[in-house]
Design a protein around this motif. Structure first.
Motif, mmCIF file in Angstrom:
data_model
loop_
_atom_site.group_PDB
_atom_site.id
_atom_site.type_symbol
_atom_site.label_atom_id
_atom_site.label_comp_id
_atom_site.label_asym_id
_atom_site.label_seq_id
_atom_site.Cartn_x
_atom_site.Cartn_y
_atom_site.Cartn_z
ATOM 1 N N ILE A 163 20.861 -26.037 -23.234
ATOM 2 C CA ILE A 163 20.779 -24.576 -23.302
ATOM 3 C C ILE A 163 21.634 -24.049 -24.448
ATOM 4 C CG2 ILE A 163 21.451 -22.445 -22.092
ATOM 5 C CD1 ILE A 163 20.627 -23.868 -19.464
ATOM 6 N N ASN B 40 16.748 -11.327 -18.544
ATOM 7 C CA ASN B 40 16.296 -11.352 -19.934
ATOM 8 C C ASN B 40 16.858 -10.176 -20.714
ATOM 9 O OD1 ASN B 40 14.847 -13.470 -19.097
ATOM 10 N ND2 ASN B 40 12.868 -12.420 -19.045
ATOM 11 N N ASP C 189 11.823 -23.976 -16.165
ATOM 12 C CA ASP C 189 11.749 -23.134 -14.970
ATOM 13 C C ASP C 189 10.391 -22.460 -14.857
ATOM 14 O OD1 ASP C 189 14.179 -23.766 -14.056
ATOM 15 O OD2 ASP C 189 15.208 -21.993 -14.822
ATOM 16 N N GLY D 223 10.224 -15.039 -21.565
ATOM 17 C CA GLY D 223 11.359 -14.332 -21.024
ATOM 18 C C GLY D 223 12.296 -13.831 -22.093
ATOM 19 N N ALA D 224 12.087 -14.237 -23.337
ATOM 20 C CA ALA D 224 12.893 -13.778 -24.462
ATOM 21 C C ALA D 224 14.380 -13.981 -24.249
ATOM 22 C CB ALA D 224 12.609 -12.320 -24.782
ATOM 23 N N ILE D 225 14.716 -14.956 -23.382
ATOM 24 C CA ILE D 225 16.144 -15.225 -23.199
ATOM 25 C C ILE D 225 16.736 -15.732 -24.508
ATOM 26 C CG2 ILE D 225 17.768 -16.808 -22.079
ATOM 27 C CD1 ILE D 225 16.172 -16.525 -19.574
ATOM 28 N N HIS D 226 15.944 -16.559 -25.186
ATOM 29 C CA HIS D 226 16.416 -17.115 -26.444
ATOM 30 C C HIS D 226 15.596 -16.486 -27.550
ATOM 31 C CE1 HIS D 226 18.140 -19.894 -23.676
ATOM 32 N NE2 HIS D 226 16.942 -20.132 -23.205
ATOM 33 N N ILE E 294 21.678 -13.021 -21.443
ATOM 34 C CA ILE E 294 22.411 -14.241 -21.095
ATOM 35 C C ILE E 294 21.780 -15.425 -21.816
ATOM 36 C CG2 ILE E 294 23.192 -13.447 -18.834
ATOM 37 C CD1 ILE E 294 20.838 -15.413 -17.889
ATOM 38 N N ARG E 295 22.520 -16.545 -21.871
ATOM 39 C CA ARG E 295 22.034 -17.668 -22.655
ATOM 40 C C ARG E 295 21.050 -18.551 -21.896
ATOM 41 N NH1 ARG E 295 25.066 -18.910 -27.208
ATOM 42 N NH2 ARG E 295 23.606 -20.616 -27.517
ATOM 43 N N GLY E 296 21.122 -18.538 -20.590
ATOM 44 C CA GLY E 296 20.186 -19.368 -19.834
ATOM 45 C C GLY E 296 20.437 -19.256 -18.346
ATOM 46 N N VAL E 297 19.540 -19.852 -17.573
ATOM 47 C CA VAL E 297 19.659 -19.816 -16.124
ATOM 48 C C VAL E 297 19.521 -21.245 -15.601
ATOM 49 C CG1 VAL E 297 18.623 -18.993 -13.968
ATOM 50 C CG2 VAL E 297 18.624 -17.515 -15.978
ATOM 51 N N HIS F 290 13.981 -27.026 -28.700
ATOM 52 C CA HIS F 290 15.195 -27.488 -28.047
ATOM 53 C C HIS F 290 15.911 -26.371 -27.288
ATOM 54 C CE1 HIS F 290 18.889 -29.278 -27.143
ATOM 55 N NE2 HIS F 290 19.557 -28.631 -28.064
ATOM 56 N N GLY F 291 16.171 -26.634 -26.042
ATOM 57 C CA GLY F 291 16.874 -25.675 -25.210
ATOM 58 C C GLY F 291 16.006 -24.537 -24.720
ATOM 59 N N ARG F 292 14.750 -24.495 -25.202
ATOM 60 C CA ARG F 292 13.890 -23.370 -24.818
ATOM 61 C C ARG F 292 12.702 -23.808 -23.996
ATOM 62 N NH1 ARG F 292 17.905 -22.682 -27.717
ATOM 63 N NH2 ARG F 292 18.214 -20.809 -28.949
#
Lengths: 630, 123
Positions: free
Chosen positions: B120, B96, A172, A237-240, B100-103, A215-217
């Motif tokens: 994800i 963020n 994204d 974004g530090a989501i993960h 949450i785990r992802g968008v 992976h996934g990031r």
């Protein structure tokens, strides 16, 4: 990098957009301060080029507003006042640099580069990572001193990574940074560009995981000499929060959906759209009521907020149904209905126009008409950047021949289509030679990705240089000056037909003994023979047999072979047909007459079957090889 | 690896399309809820493997729904992926911070969803 240009002078917008695009920047241009605020506060930009004198909200106020709201994007002000007060005012408002109009375009682009450099982790004018060097000024890239030829998107990707070389970029994030805000590329498109970039890097000696996958990031530049501690990375974004082992193979896996799945999905979308369409029109009617109130100056914030939410929903719904054109209109409505956008009466009117356009788009399209999800099974022809009338004619002709066409307005759009076309690449591509460099780039890209596909370059101009350029890049040139759409279609399609494994050969000769023996002579060499003794029936038999090659005698009663040859050569369908003469006359005048009539070869009786078969095969092979290089 | 997902989205058409695409490609079971409140009840009862949650919904929006799911020990461990049209910068920061785990941004091709979700969530 993505640049937001806020400028109301169309000439400057055109000039700057072109110059910044030449430097591999993606430019979003808006022409008033309020739209500038909407875009700057909505999307991520590497830098903003901002004019001071703007309608609705001036550049200084916009600059203050952005800084006040915490946006730190570098801002370059364009000012027509060359005095200290104006400059001080601009810098105090939060701008990072200024350029006085009239400006030198190379100075302005250099200042943009400097701003991008200062805001990136890597402040040096040359970007490097191990043996990789990228020069943003000349746009040259090399690995271990070997030059790399990259497409615009590949270059952009590399520059993005190099500017923030310890960062992991999610799909994204990459789309936000490297595609215009009006584009919605699929994730597969990003993966496809990355995969090709990796291949090119690998081809010049870079390790396969030079660009790694978390992976996934997302994606990142892997450590030079494996010295980089994974904990130094921060995930965008530090989501993960926890880095996971990267997994290149997994990344390279793209979900390939079979044609049956795509077809079933498309059919399902169409069925579901039948019931969804009325709901979309109801939503649009609700929006229209609010827009009418806005036009009357009689709309409260709650109504506007509600309409904004409905338009936001419409964007999502239309997008999921692959109605891209309608989705883009809905997106414009959503932006204008945002409460932070102060609507002028002119903007309110354009809002009304968008609503009407969206109504028409929803009413008249369905998912089957969208290029994103093409119809299955029929071979595809991509028509790129052609005149609308030609598109229409070719589409109609193609349908008669069971071909499906996809019309793409630009080579950029074609690139996007090609690199997300999954398991259904086009059978052939017809592209206008309007912008030679870009067209040649497309041919090269197609050859890399689909080496067996043909790219036909159409040009009104019949120029040897153009022909050479196209041929050298692996395309095929069709001069359209004297051709109607049907002939253009035939010229392309005739070269698509694979050479028959058992070529059909028609032999016309009044020597009945010869005709009786010749099939037995030639069949062992894999040729299917049709014989004809009466030249009067020539045309009927020709049409029914549709031979791949023809062998003619010269002397025949009533109609001689030379006349038949001329008849064939005067018909576009048969102009390419290999024609061989087989005659008892071995005098030079007969041979000359045959070649003058359009013969490809001249043989003398008696002749061994193997030799005749060899000469026929040779002509067929020449035809194929000519097709492959034209 | 059969999975059970819950989609919470007030657009019925989108729910239907998601369900169709995921079921066809991956064969996963997809439960649906058309608003936040129903979604929370369904999540408590069915304990899906993951939740696809629309951000903009009337009454209880995606963020409020997510907070409620997190506050409940029964549903707190269920990974949540937001579905949103192109996320705005301000929204991204907010997402963020929530954890949450992802968008997944709209528009999407539902046939791609199983792959994207798997990536994800590291399935």
């Amino acid at each position: 990098m993505k640049i937001l240009l806020i400028e109301d002078d169309d000439a400057i917008v055109t000039l700057l957009t072109r110059s910044l695009s030449d430097q591999h920047h993606i430019v979003d241009a808006v022409n008033d301060g309020e739209m500038g605020w909407t875009y700057a506060s909505t999307f991520d930009y590497g830098a903003i080029v901002l004019d001071i004198m703007l309608p609705k909200l001036d550049g200084i106020s916009l600059c203050k507003k952005l800084r006040g709201a915490g946006y730190t994007t570098p801002i370059l002000l364009l000012t027509s006042q060359d005095n200290a007060t104006a400059k001080v005012q601009g810098l105090d408002a939060g701008a990072d640099d200024y350029v006085v109009k009239p400006f030198d375009i190379s100075e302005l682009t250099a200042r943009v580069r400097a701003l991008l450099r200062r805001s990136s982790i890597n402040p040096l004018p040359l970007l490097s990572w191990g043996d990789l060097m990228l020069n943003p000024s000349s746009c040259e890239v090399s690995y271990n001193q070997q030059p790399l030829t990259l497409t615009t998107k590949e270059y952009d990707l590399l520059e993005l990574f190099l500017r923030d070389s310890y960062r992991v970029f999610s799909n994204d994030e990459i789309i936000d940074r490297l595609w215009s805000s009006d584009d919605y590329p699929a994730e597969a498109t990003v993966r496809s560009h990355l995969r090709r970039l990796r291949h090119k890097l690998q081809a010049v000696g870079a390790p396969p995981d030079f660009i790694g996958t978390m992976h996934g990031r997302g994606y990142y530049l892997t450590s030079v000499q494996n010295a980089l501690d994974a904990t130094h990375r921060h995930v965008v974004g530090a989501i993960h929060e926890l880095p996971l082992p990267h997994d290149c193979d997994r990344d390279n896996f793209q979900p390939i959906h079979s044609s049956q799945q795509q077809a079933a999905y498309l059919a399902f979308l169409q069925d579901t759209w039948v019931t969804t369409k009325p709901q979309c029109l109801v939503s649009l009617a609700e929006i229209e009521i609010v827009v009418d109130l806005l036009l009357l100056g009689n709309c409260n914030d709650d109504d506007r907020q509600a309409a904004h939410q409905i338009s936001h929903k419409l964007v999502g719904t239309l997008g999921v149904f692959a109605l891209t054109a309608a989705m883009k209109i809905a997106r414009q409505i959503e932006i204008l209905l945002n409460r932070s956008t102060i609507l002028s009466s002119q903007a309110a009117l354009s809002l009304k126009t968008y609503v009407v356009e969206l109504g028409q788009a929803i009413a008249t399209t369905d998912p089957s008409q969208q290029t994103d999800i093409p119809q299955p099974d029929l071979p595809l022809l991509l028509l790129i950047d052609l005149d609308p009338a030609l598109n229409q004619s070719l589409t109609a002709i193609a349908a008669n021949f069971s071909y499906q066409t996809i019309v793409l307005a630009s080579i950029e759009a074609a690139d996007r289509y090609l690199f997300s076309s999954g398991d259904r690449p086009p059978a052939a591509i017809l592209v206008n030679f309007r912008v030679p460099q870009t067209t040649l780039g497309l041919i090269q890209n197609v050859r890399l990705r689909f080496p067996e596909r043909l790219v036909f370059v159409l040009s009104e101009r019949d120029d040897l240089k153009d022909r050479l350029a196209v041929i050298r890049n692996g395309g095929k040139f069709i001069c359209t000056r004297k051709l109607n759409p049907e002939q253009i279609f035939t010229a392309a399609i005739s070269r698509l037909a694979p050479i028959s494994t058992t070529p059909k050969v028609m032999i016309v000769d009044d020597d009945l003994d010869w005709l009786r023996t010749v099939p037995n002579l030639l069949q062992p060499w894999g040729l299917k023979i049709t014989t004809l003794a009466d030249p009067q029936q020539f045309w009927d038999v020709l049409q029914s047999v549709q031979p791949d090659a023809i062998v003619l005698d010269i002397q025949m009663p009533e109609i001689n072979g030379l006349e038949l040859c001329q008849v064939l050569r005067s018909d576009p369908q048969w102009q390419q047909l290999p024609i061989l003469f087989l005659s008892v006359s071995n005098d030079p005048l007969s041979q000359q007459a045959a070649f003058k009539a359009g013969a490809d070869d001249y043989l003398c009786k008696p002749m061994m079957g193997s030799e005749l078969a060899d000469r026929i095969r040779h002509r067929l092979a020449r035809l194929t090889s000519r097709d492959c290089t034209n | 690896m059969n999975k059970r997902l819950l989609t919470i989205d007030d657009e019925e058409a989108i729910q239907i399309v998601i369900k169709f695409g995921i079921k066809m490609v991956a064969g996963w079971e997809v439960l649906s809820a058309s608003n936040g409140k129903t979604g929370i009840v369904t999540a408590q009862r069915e304990l899906p493997d993951a939740i696809l949650l629309d951000v903009m919904m009337p009454e209880m929006d995606g963020i409020a729904t997510f907070k409620a799911l997190q506050a409940n020990p029964i549903t707190a461990g269920i990974p949540v992926i937001f579905l949103t049209a192109k996320a705005q910068a301000a929204e991204k920061r907010q997402f963020n911070d929530l954890g949450i785990r992802g968008v997944i941004t709209k528009p999407f091709n539902s046939l791609d969803l199983p792959d994207r979700i798997s990536k994800i969530l590291d399935w």
